[in-house]
Design a protein around this motif. Structure first.
Motif, PDB file in Angstrom:
ATOM      1  N   SER A 107      12.201  55.822 -26.987  1.00  0.00           N
ATOM      2  CA  SER A 107      13.450  55.298 -28.583  1.00  0.00           C
ATOM      3  C   SER A 107      14.688  56.199 -28.513  1.00  0.00           C
ATOM      4  N   TYR A 137      13.853  51.531 -19.791  1.00  0.00           N
ATOM      5  CA  TYR A 137      14.093  51.390 -21.585  1.00  0.00           C
ATOM      6  C   TYR A 137      14.343  50.609 -21.451  1.00  0.00           C
ATOM      7  N   LYS A 165      -5.097  56.048 -22.020  1.00  0.00           N
ATOM      8  CA  LYS A 165      -4.352  55.880 -23.250  1.00  0.00           C
ATOM      9  C   LYS A 165      -3.866  57.130 -23.946  1.00  0.00           C
ATOM     10  N   THR A 187      13.727  45.621 -30.590  1.00  0.00           N
ATOM     11  CA  THR A 187      13.191  44.480 -30.733  1.00  0.00           C
ATOM     12  C   THR A 187      14.055  43.755 -32.396  1.00  0.00           C
ATOM     13  N   PRO A 217      10.139  45.490 -22.775  1.00  0.00           N
ATOM     14  CA  PRO A 217       9.082  45.832 -23.239  1.00  0.00           C
ATOM     15  C   PRO A 217       8.538  47.399 -22.387  1.00  0.00           C
ATOM     16  N   LEU A 218       8.117  48.599 -23.366  1.00  0.00           N
ATOM     17  CA  LEU A 218       6.805  49.168 -22.873  1.00  0.00           C
ATOM     18  C   LEU A 218       6.201  50.023 -23.645  1.00  0.00           C
ATOM     19  N   ASP A 219       4.560  50.252 -23.847  1.00  0.00           N
ATOM     20  CA  ASP A 219       3.875  50.641 -24.457  1.00  0.00           C
ATOM     21  C   ASP A 219       3.144  51.356 -23.874  1.00  0.00           C
ATOM     22  N   LEU A 220       2.255  51.620 -24.791  1.00  0.00           N
ATOM     23  CA  LEU A 220       1.538  53.393 -24.617  1.00  0.00           C
ATOM     24  C   LEU A 220       1.065  52.854 -23.548  1.00  0.00           C
ATOM     25  N   ALA A 221      -0.075  51.524 -23.097  1.00  0.00           N
ATOM     26  CA  ALA A 221      -0.852  51.375 -22.005  1.00  0.00           C
ATOM     27  C   ALA A 221      -0.172  51.400 -21.046  1.00  0.00           C
ATOM     28  N   THR A 222       1.411  50.536 -21.232  1.00  0.00           N
ATOM     29  CA  THR A 222       1.940  49.791 -19.675  1.00  0.00           C
ATOM     30  C   THR A 222       1.946  51.401 -19.157  1.00  0.00           C
ATOM     31  N   ALA A 229       6.586  56.850 -27.118  1.00  0.00           N
ATOM     32  CA  ALA A 229       7.440  56.595 -28.270  1.00  0.00           C
ATOM     33  C   ALA A 229       8.189  56.856 -28.223  1.00  0.00           C
ATOM     34  N   GLN A 236      -0.737  59.940 -23.553  1.00  0.00           N
ATOM     35  CA  GLN A 236      -0.138  60.432 -24.952  1.00  0.00           C
ATOM     36  C   GLN A 236      -0.725  62.601 -25.129  1.00  0.00           C
TER      37      GLN A 236
END
Length: 152
Positions: free
Chosen positions: A64, A27, A44, A92, A30-35, A60, A48
């Motif tokens: 968070s 956590y 993705k 960030t 940096p984690l995004d949807l693609a990862t 997401a 989702q």
């Protein structure tokens, strides 16, 4: 009419759990949807939809929420500033951290920290928290790299 979480076939649930567990362990990164979708082995868009249907939160929102939960721990137990906590848990932007924290907890990070500081419990110095975190990341990186016997 509201629709609750739906049942996902067991074979897909394994993939969703793998991605959720990855988000819970990483956590601070940096984690995004693609990862996360790649960890699950799904596209993705499909990931989702399935994640949200299964857990009732988007990936997401889950990430968070996990970050805010960890921030609560740090604000209760350490002498770190709000900004240090914000970055330590993977946000960030101080503004987005404060907004999401207030949305989930019902008070600002400053109010939360002040309320917990009032009980007079000793606080863990931030330098120990950061040293432990760096050592933990170093150990995890060492575990994830294949050794000489693992390469083929």
């Amino acid at each position: 009419m509201t629709v609750g979480p739906r049942r996902v076939p067991g074979d897909l649930l394994v993939h969703l759990r793998r991605a959720r567990d990855h988000a819970d362990r990483h956590y601070t990164e940096p984690l995004d949807l693609a990862t996360l979708a790649a960890v699950a082995g799904l596209s993705k868009f499909h990931f989702q939809r399935l994640f949200t249907a299964t857990y009732g939160l988007s990936p997401a929102a889950h990430l968070s929420r996990r970050r805010v939960e960890r921030a609560q721990d740090l604000l209760r137990a350490t002498n770190l500033s709000i900004t240090e906590v914000c970055h330590a848990v993977g946000f960030t932007s101080l503004g987005s951290f404060s907004s999401r924290f207030r949305e989930l907890v019902g008070e600002t990070p400053s109010e939360f920290q002040r309320r917990w500081a009032a009980n007079g419990a000793p606080r863990i110095p931030g330098c120990f928290v950061f040293m432990w975190g760096l050592a933990e990341r170093r150990d995890r990186a060492t575990e994830e790299k294949p050794g000489p016997a693992d390469t083929s």
